[in-house]
Design an enzyme around this catalytic site. Structure first.
Site, PDB file in Angstrom:
ATOM      1  CB  THR A 137       1.156  66.931  40.453  1.00  0.00           C
ATOM      2  OG1 THR A 137       0.540  65.894  41.545  1.00  0.00           O
ATOM      3  CG2 THR A 137       0.254  67.944  40.228  1.00  0.00           C
ATOM      4  CG  ASP A 138      -0.081  61.661  41.949  1.00  0.00           C
ATOM      5  OD1 ASP A 138      -0.171  62.904  42.457  1.00  0.00           O
ATOM      6  OD2 ASP A 138       0.093  60.702  42.798  1.00  0.00           O
ATOM      7  CD  GLU A 139      -1.401  66.496  45.200  1.00  0.00           C
ATOM      8  OE1 GLU A 139      -2.344  66.978  45.760  1.00  0.00           O
ATOM      9  OE2 GLU A 139      -0.465  66.250  45.805  1.00  0.00           O
ATOM     10  CE1 TYR A 162       0.836  72.006  43.444  1.00  0.00           C
ATOM     11  CE2 TYR A 162      -0.172  69.864  43.895  1.00  0.00           C
ATOM     12  CZ  TYR A 162       0.834  70.575  43.323  1.00  0.00           C
ATOM     13  OH  TYR A 162       1.976  69.869  43.000  1.00  0.00           O
ATOM     14  CE  LYS A 166       2.360  71.571  38.878  1.00  0.00           C
ATOM     15  NZ  LYS A 166       3.514  72.045  38.608  1.00  0.00           N
ATOM     16  CE1 TYR A 219      -3.033  67.959  58.895  1.00  0.00           C
ATOM     17  CE2 TYR A 219      -3.051  67.492  56.264  1.00  0.00           C
ATOM     18  CZ  TYR A 219      -2.511  68.345  57.522  1.00  0.00           C
ATOM     19  OH  TYR A 219      -1.741  69.261  57.238  1.00  0.00           O
ATOM     20  NE  ARG A 293      -4.065  68.645  53.026  1.00  0.00           N
ATOM     21  CZ  ARG A 293      -2.998  68.223  52.058  1.00  0.00           C
ATOM     22  NH1 ARG A 293      -3.304  67.223  51.309  1.00  0.00           N
ATOM     23  NH2 ARG A 293      -1.857  68.202  52.708  1.00  0.00           N
ATOM     24  N   PRO A 294      -9.637  70.158  54.507  1.00  0.00           N
ATOM     25  CG  PRO A 294     -10.408  72.235  54.546  1.00  0.00           C
ATOM     26  CD  PRO A 294      -9.092  71.249  55.128  1.00  0.00           C
TER      27      PRO A 294
HETATM   28  P1  NAD Z   1       8.852  73.407  46.250  1.00  0.00           P
HETATM   29  O1  NAD Z   1       7.697  74.213  46.672  1.00  0.00           O
HETATM   30  O2  NAD Z   1       9.970  72.675  47.202  1.00  0.00           O
HETATM   31  O3  NAD Z   1       9.831  74.367  45.167  1.00  0.00           O
HETATM   32  C1  NAD Z   1       9.168  75.313  44.287  1.00  0.00           C
HETATM   33  C2  NAD Z   1      10.205  76.354  44.053  1.00  0.00           C
HETATM   34  O4  NAD Z   1       9.633  77.265  42.922  1.00  0.00           O
HETATM   35  C3  NAD Z   1      10.899  77.069  45.158  1.00  0.00           C
HETATM   36  O5  NAD Z   1      12.320  77.152  44.796  1.00  0.00           O
HETATM   37  C4  NAD Z   1      10.181  78.449  44.841  1.00  0.00           C
HETATM   38  O6  NAD Z   1      11.083  79.684  45.408  1.00  0.00           O
HETATM   39  C5  NAD Z   1      10.122  78.551  43.392  1.00  0.00           C
HETATM   40  N1  NAD Z   1       8.871  79.795  42.786  1.00  0.00           N
HETATM   41  C6  NAD Z   1       7.804  79.559  43.552  1.00  0.00           C
HETATM   42  N2  NAD Z   1       7.039  80.714  42.916  1.00  0.00           N
HETATM   43  C7  NAD Z   1       8.128  81.083  41.986  1.00  0.00           C
HETATM   44  C8  NAD Z   1       7.970  82.320  41.055  1.00  0.00           C
HETATM   45  N3  NAD Z   1       6.753  82.827  40.923  1.00  0.00           N
HETATM   46  N4  NAD Z   1       8.747  82.271  40.148  1.00  0.00           N
HETATM   47  C9  NAD Z   1       9.969  81.656  40.276  1.00  0.00           C
HETATM   48  N5  NAD Z   1      10.082  80.850  41.348  1.00  0.00           N
HETATM   49  C10 NAD Z   1       8.924  80.460  42.129  1.00  0.00           C
HETATM   50  O7  NAD Z   1       8.020  72.430  45.135  1.00  0.00           O
HETATM   51  P2  NAD Z   1       8.705  70.717  44.667  1.00  0.00           P
HETATM   52  O8  NAD Z   1       8.046  70.086  45.738  1.00  0.00           O
HETATM   53  O9  NAD Z   1      10.117  70.935  44.560  1.00  0.00           O
HETATM   54  O10 NAD Z   1       7.843  70.649  43.579  1.00  0.00           O
HETATM   55  C11 NAD Z   1       8.335  71.249  42.238  1.00  0.00           C
HETATM   56  C12 NAD Z   1       7.550  70.935  40.983  1.00  0.00           C
HETATM   57  O11 NAD Z   1       6.949  69.595  41.155  1.00  0.00           O
HETATM   58  C13 NAD Z   1       5.949  71.736  41.265  1.00  0.00           C
HETATM   59  O12 NAD Z   1       5.508  72.434  39.867  1.00  0.00           O
HETATM   60  C14 NAD Z   1       5.162  70.661  41.760  1.00  0.00           C
HETATM   61  O13 NAD Z   1       3.729  70.898  41.387  1.00  0.00           O
HETATM   62  C15 NAD Z   1       5.869  69.499  41.122  1.00  0.00           C
HETATM   63  N6  NAD Z   1       5.404  68.086  41.804  1.00  0.00           N
HETATM   64  C16 NAD Z   1       5.703  68.053  43.203  1.00  0.00           C
HETATM   65  C17 NAD Z   1       5.619  66.706  43.859  1.00  0.00           C
HETATM   66  C18 NAD Z   1       5.916  66.546  45.152  1.00  0.00           C
HETATM   67  O14 NAD Z   1       5.732  65.557  46.062  1.00  0.00           O
HETATM   68  N7  NAD Z   1       6.710  67.616  46.087  1.00  0.00           N
HETATM   69  C19 NAD Z   1       5.209  65.648  43.009  1.00  0.00           C
HETATM   70  C20 NAD Z   1       4.835  65.817  41.677  1.00  0.00           C
HETATM   71  C21 NAD Z   1       5.142  67.028  41.066  1.00  0.00           C
HETATM   72  P1  TYD Z   2       1.689  66.320  51.955  1.00  0.00           P
HETATM   73  O1  TYD Z   2       3.188  65.915  52.260  1.00  0.00           O
HETATM   74  O2  TYD Z   2       1.088  67.714  52.083  1.00  0.00           O
HETATM   75  O3  TYD Z   2       1.485  65.975  50.287  1.00  0.00           O
HETATM   76  P2  TYD Z   2      -0.028  66.033  49.341  1.00  0.00           P
HETATM   77  O4  TYD Z   2      -0.981  66.644  50.212  1.00  0.00           O
HETATM   78  O5  TYD Z   2       0.550  66.584  48.273  1.00  0.00           O
HETATM   79  O6  TYD Z   2      -0.215  64.169  49.279  1.00  0.00           O
HETATM   80  O7  TYD Z   2       0.578  65.197  52.767  1.00  0.00           O
HETATM   81  C1  TYD Z   2       0.828  63.740  52.391  1.00  0.00           C
HETATM   82  C2  TYD Z   2      -0.301  63.231  52.869  1.00  0.00           C
HETATM   83  O8  TYD Z   2      -0.070  63.487  54.443  1.00  0.00           O
HETATM   84  C3  TYD Z   2      -1.822  63.734  52.846  1.00  0.00           C
HETATM   85  O9  TYD Z   2      -2.775  62.717  52.898  1.00  0.00           O
HETATM   86  C4  TYD Z   2      -1.937  64.547  53.937  1.00  0.00           C
HETATM   87  C5  TYD Z   2      -1.190  64.188  55.230  1.00  0.00           C
HETATM   88  N1  TYD Z   2      -0.600  65.055  56.075  1.00  0.00           N
HETATM   89  C6  TYD Z   2      -1.088  64.730  57.551  1.00  0.00           C
HETATM   90  O10 TYD Z   2      -1.791  63.810  57.916  1.00  0.00           O
HETATM   91  N2  TYD Z   2      -0.429  65.732  58.484  1.00  0.00           N
HETATM   92  C7  TYD Z   2       0.457  66.566  58.062  1.00  0.00           C
HETATM   93  O11 TYD Z   2       1.034  67.324  58.992  1.00  0.00           O
HETATM   94  C8  TYD Z   2       0.665  66.731  56.570  1.00  0.00           C
HETATM   95  C9  TYD Z   2       1.433  68.086  56.119  1.00  0.00           C
HETATM   96  C10 TYD Z   2       0.015  65.936  55.675  1.00  0.00           C
END
Ligand code: NAD
Ligand code: TYD
Length: 356
Positions: A137-139, A162, A166, A219, A293-294
């Site tokens: 992730t970019d985070e 988180y 990562k 937030y 969020r903290p």
């Molecule tokens: P998600 O939470 O929707 O899905 C995560 C999946 O992993 C779920 O299906 C869960 O059951 C499975 N999982 C969790 N713990 C497990 C374990 N111990 N063993 C096997 N499976 C397990 O997540 P997402 O949003 O689809 O993100 C997927 C990946 O992409 C993550 O690695 C996340 O860090 C990365 N990512 C997400 C975003 C985003 O915006 N969502 C952006 C950049 C990178």
């Molecule tokens: P989120 O979707 O949780 O992704 P990330 O924290 O990984 O960027 O949140 C996106 C943005 O929205 C983040 O700045 C936090 C904010 N946010 C709210 O303002 N209200 C909410 O209920 C949630 C879940 C997130």
């Protein structure tokens, strides 16, 4: 001859993973695609109902933190590619329960690395062109002020449990690449949105709350900035990097699409008013400013020039178009949304798989 590969996709029942699984199953009929997922609260096999009967697809229920199980699985299946998405992924949950993130995101990743190393570096096995691809992730780069972008040269500076988990996992992936010459790839993507995202993340949470005329929690003052990418564009980038990226490469993935949370929510409210036939301004009345969020990171912004120049990737959708498509999907898949919010989706595995 068409190349045959055995690819393990972890976390394939989650949001991004399900799009990656679908893309690979459909695009590569000669590959065998194995989806390994623990089915935590975030894993939902209903996300894959359309491809679950495909002959080149297999679901494996399992936990990446179980080293013995992972070793046995790699021995048995002899994967030649791993695309690792399984993770605990929600920042707010990481603030409440950091240990779940440490165990899954760090220990789970090391278990996969060890198992891949065990079969890929064994001179008696004949696996050609293996790849271990870590979806990051970019985070991990921390938080930006008003100016500048994250590039591939930006130093790691994670600031939430988180992103720290990562970042640790990424360091271990790179360390295995350097020390053992394991062929590894890492990409850092910005915030994804689109169909099948669990409604704890901002966009699906807001869509669901607007639909139910419930408050939209924003937030602080909504001044934080995120860089949004449509999930199918991320899946296409993953396909490209997996096939064209060289060992040790890492790329940033993003759409140069920054939005202040409050502006994004207003855009979403306008779209929802139109789609639901409500009077203009009705949904915006639901906006509720809540405690921040903290440690809330102020701004993320990705410079994706490298992947564009080197691999020819670029996002296909404008944000307004992608957001409207996403709203349409949620409004025409209310059964999915209701199963997810009621917990009914957690019985899908038993119904579809357990009694087969
Ligand atoms: P998600 O939470 O929707 O899905 C995560 C999946 O992993 C779920 O299906 C869960 O059951 C499975 N999982 C969790 N713990 C497990 C374990 N111990 N063993 C096997 N499976 C397990 O997540 P997402 O949003 O689809 O993100 C997927 C990946 O992409 C993550 O690695 C996340 O860090 C990365 N990512 C997400 C975003 C985003 O915006 N969502 C952006 C950049 C990178
Ligand atoms: P989120 O979707 O949780 O992704 P990330 O924290 O990984 O960027 O949140 C996106 C943005 O929205 C983040 O700045 C936090 C904010 N946010 C709210 O303002 N209200 C909410 O209920 C949630 C879940 C997130």
């Amino acid at each position: 001859m068409t190349e045959q590969r055995k690819i393990l996709i972890t976390g394939g029942a989650g949001f991004i993973g399900s799009h990656v699984v679908r893309l690979f199953v459909k695009k590569y009929p000669a590959y065998r695609i194995f989806n390994l997922d623990k089915l935590t609260y975030a894993g939902n096999l209903e996300n894959l109902h359309d491809i679950e009967k495909s002959p080149n697809y297999e679901f494996i229920k399992g936990d990446i933190t179980d080293a013995e199980f992972i070793n046995r699985l790699f021995q048995e299946k002899q994967f030649d590619g791993v695309i690792h998405l399984a993770a605990e992924s929600h920042v707010d949950r990481s603030i409440v329960s950091p240990m779940d993130f440490i165990i899954t995101n760090i220990v789970g990743t090391v278990n996969l690395l060890n198992a891949a190393k065990m079969i890929w570096l064994n001179p008696n096995t004949q696996i050609t062109n293996p790849k271990f691809y870590q979806i990051s992730t970019d985070e991990v780069f921390g938080s930006l002020d008003q100016g500048g972008y994250f590039t591939e040269k930006t130093s790691y500076d994670p600031r939430s449990p988180y992103s720290a988990s990562k970042a640790s996992a990424d360091h271990l992936v790179r360390a295995y690449g350097h020390t053992y010459k394991l062929p590894v790839l890492v990409t850092h993507c910005s915030n994804n949105y689109g169909p099948y995202q669990f409604p704890e993340k901002l966009i699906p949470l807001a869509i669901n709350n607007i639909r139910n005329s419930k408050p939209i929690p924003v937030y602080s003052k909504g001044e934080n900035v995120r860089d949004w990418l449509y999930v199918e564009d991320h899946a296409l980038a993953i396909d490209l990097v997996f096939h064209k990226g060289n060992s040790g490469d890492h790329y940033n993935i993003g759409g140069f699409n920054e939005w202040k949370n409050i502006d994004l929510i207003h855009l979403l409210c306008n779209i929802m008013d139109k789609k639901l036939g409500r009077e203009a301004g009705a949904s915006a009345k639901l906006i509720t400013f809540v405690t921040d969020r903290p440690g809330h990171d102020l701004r993320y912004a990705i410079d994706s020039t490298r992947i564009s120049n080197e691999l020819g990737w670029k996002p296909s959708l404008q944000f307004e178009e992608g957001l409207e498509k996403t709203v349409d999907w949620y409004l025409s898949n209310t059964e999915w949304l209701e199963h997810v919010t009621s917990g009914a989706y957690q019985h899908y595995y038993d119904q579809q798989y357990h009694h087969r």
